[in-house]
Design an enzyme around this catalytic site. Structure first.
Site, PDB file in Angstrom:
ATOM      1  N   CYS A  10     -76.284  21.175 -17.686  1.00  0.00           N
ATOM      2  CA  CYS A  10     -75.598  21.411 -16.418  1.00  0.00           C
ATOM      3  C   CYS A  10     -74.105  21.562 -16.654  1.00  0.00           C
ATOM      4  O   CYS A  10     -73.383  20.564 -16.816  1.00  0.00           O
ATOM      5  CB  CYS A  10     -75.872  20.267 -15.437  1.00  0.00           C
ATOM      6  SG  CYS A  10     -75.085  20.496 -13.825  1.00  0.00           S
ATOM      7  N   CYS A  29     -71.992  19.954 -13.901  1.00  0.00           N
ATOM      8  CA  CYS A  29     -71.954  18.491 -14.004  1.00  0.00           C
ATOM      9  C   CYS A  29     -71.022  18.030 -15.115  1.00  0.00           C
ATOM     10  O   CYS A  29     -70.261  17.078 -14.956  1.00  0.00           O
ATOM     11  CB  CYS A  29     -73.355  17.935 -14.283  1.00  0.00           C
ATOM     12  SG  CYS A  29     -74.645  18.494 -13.168  1.00  0.00           S
ATOM     13  N   ASP A  30     -71.116  18.688 -16.276  1.00  0.00           N
ATOM     14  CA  ASP A  30     -70.492  18.143 -17.480  1.00  0.00           C
ATOM     15  C   ASP A  30     -69.374  18.983 -18.079  1.00  0.00           C
ATOM     16  O   ASP A  30     -68.657  18.512 -18.966  1.00  0.00           O
ATOM     17  CB  ASP A  30     -71.566  17.950 -18.563  1.00  0.00           C
ATOM     18  CG  ASP A  30     -72.683  17.021 -18.112  1.00  0.00           C
ATOM     19  OD1 ASP A  30     -72.389  16.072 -17.367  1.00  0.00           O
ATOM     20  OD2 ASP A  30     -73.844  17.248 -18.509  1.00  0.00           O
TER      21      ASP A  30
END
Length: 329
Positions: free
Chosen positions: A146, A149-150
């Protein structure tokens, strides 16, 4: 033993499940949550338990560890009276009311272990992995599924990054990562992109992106703590080489955890649960879906929590209508 009955059962314990449970519990519906025992390969709490820093969930300006965030959600559910069972539901019958549920190990029994007037499915989805050598060692230590997300975490900033995939998701992930990485390599196993023409064109023209066609990753390499290289192979020539990479992002799809409801509720072509747009309602009255199990576009903790709120409110209204109908008889 007679089945245990609850007005509402929540199956799944990620942000969607816990948010639904909080709303239901505060409405005095005393929900039960089956948080799963390594269901779909995850510990109770779902995908977030496998992540490290979460920096885009509101309310945590310094960020929060994924496991800690889920611990806080679990504590909040329990505070308001949710009964949490570390059990996996492996069979569901919605052909009559109340719905019948069987816990793992009891599927062969005629009588269910539990019944509920309404059920919320919040079983999530899991990113497809490749099982490369070194993948397990460097998962969340350089390898992610992701970018949103990261991608912004410090270990990826101004570093070379790799994305695997040739579709729109891969193109979007790569474009997003150009904001943070020094350069983004996209590995496409075939000689063409599956992405739309618009996305493909943007990707190929971006000065910080190199698309490697006919190329597959073969191994994840690192210093023992963090990923530092990705070994690759040209599928056409057989030539092998290595790319310097502090980040490897899989963009090869997700698998929704819908095995429990196949044949029970309508699924789309990718096995995600179909819901009425703008709601958590499925084609089965009293059966609701929330989170990544029905969301193949956003797949974020915050959107999962939001859909969990919707499911909690939809289920509360459903139970209220049932009780009103009963009073009128």
């Amino acid at each position: 033993m007679a089945p245990q009955h609850r007005k509402v059962a929540v199956i799944g314990s990620g942000p969607a499940g816990h948010t639904a449970a909080v709303y239901l519990a505060r409405a005095n519906l005393e929900p039960i949550m089956f948080e799963g025992c390594m269901a779909n390969g995850f510990a109770p709490g779902g995908q977030l338990t496998t992540t490290t820093d979460v920096e885009n969930y509101p309310g945590f300006p310094e960020g929060v560890m994924g496991g800690e965030l889920m611990d806080k959600m679990r504590a909040q559910s329990e505070r308001f009276g949710t009964v949490i069972e570390t059990e996996t539901i492996t069979k569901l019958d919605t052909s009559s009311r109340p719905f019948k549920l069987w816990r793992e190990g009891s599927e062969g029994q005629a009588e269910p272990t539990d019944t509920a007037d309404a059920v919320i499915i919040a079983t999530g989805a899991s990113a497809k992995r490749m099982g490369l050598p070194g993948e397990e060692k460097y998962w969340q230590n350089g390898i992610s599924a992701c970018a949103v997300c990261d991608g912004a975490v410090p270990i990826f900033r101004n570093k070379p990054l790799v994305v695997i995939g040739g579709g729109d998701s891969a193109a979007e992930e790569a474009m997003y990562l150009t904001k943070y990485g020094s350069h983004v390599h996209v590995l496409v196993r075939r000689d063409v992109l599956r992405a739309s023409k618009v996305m493909g064109s943007r990707l190929l023209k971006h000065p910080k992106v190199t698309v490697h066609f006919n190329t597959s990753a073969t191994e994840c390499l690192g210093d023992g703590n963090l990923l530092t290289q990705v070994a690759i192979k040209n599928n056409a020539t057989g030539e092998e080489s290595k790319l310097e990479a502090n980040g490897l992002f899989y963009a090869i799809g997700h698998e929704p955890a819908t095995e429990l409801v196949k044949g029970v509720v309508d699924l789309d072509s990718e096995n995600y649960i179909k819901t009425v747009p703008g709601t958590s309602l499925t084609n089965v009255p009293g059966l609701f879906a929330a989170g990544d199990v029905q969301d193949k576009r956003y797949r974020q903790a915050i959107t999962s929590a939001g859909s969990g709120c919707m499911a909690g409110l939809d289920a509360e209204r459903f139970i209220s209508d049932l009780e009103a109908e009963a009073d009128e008889k």
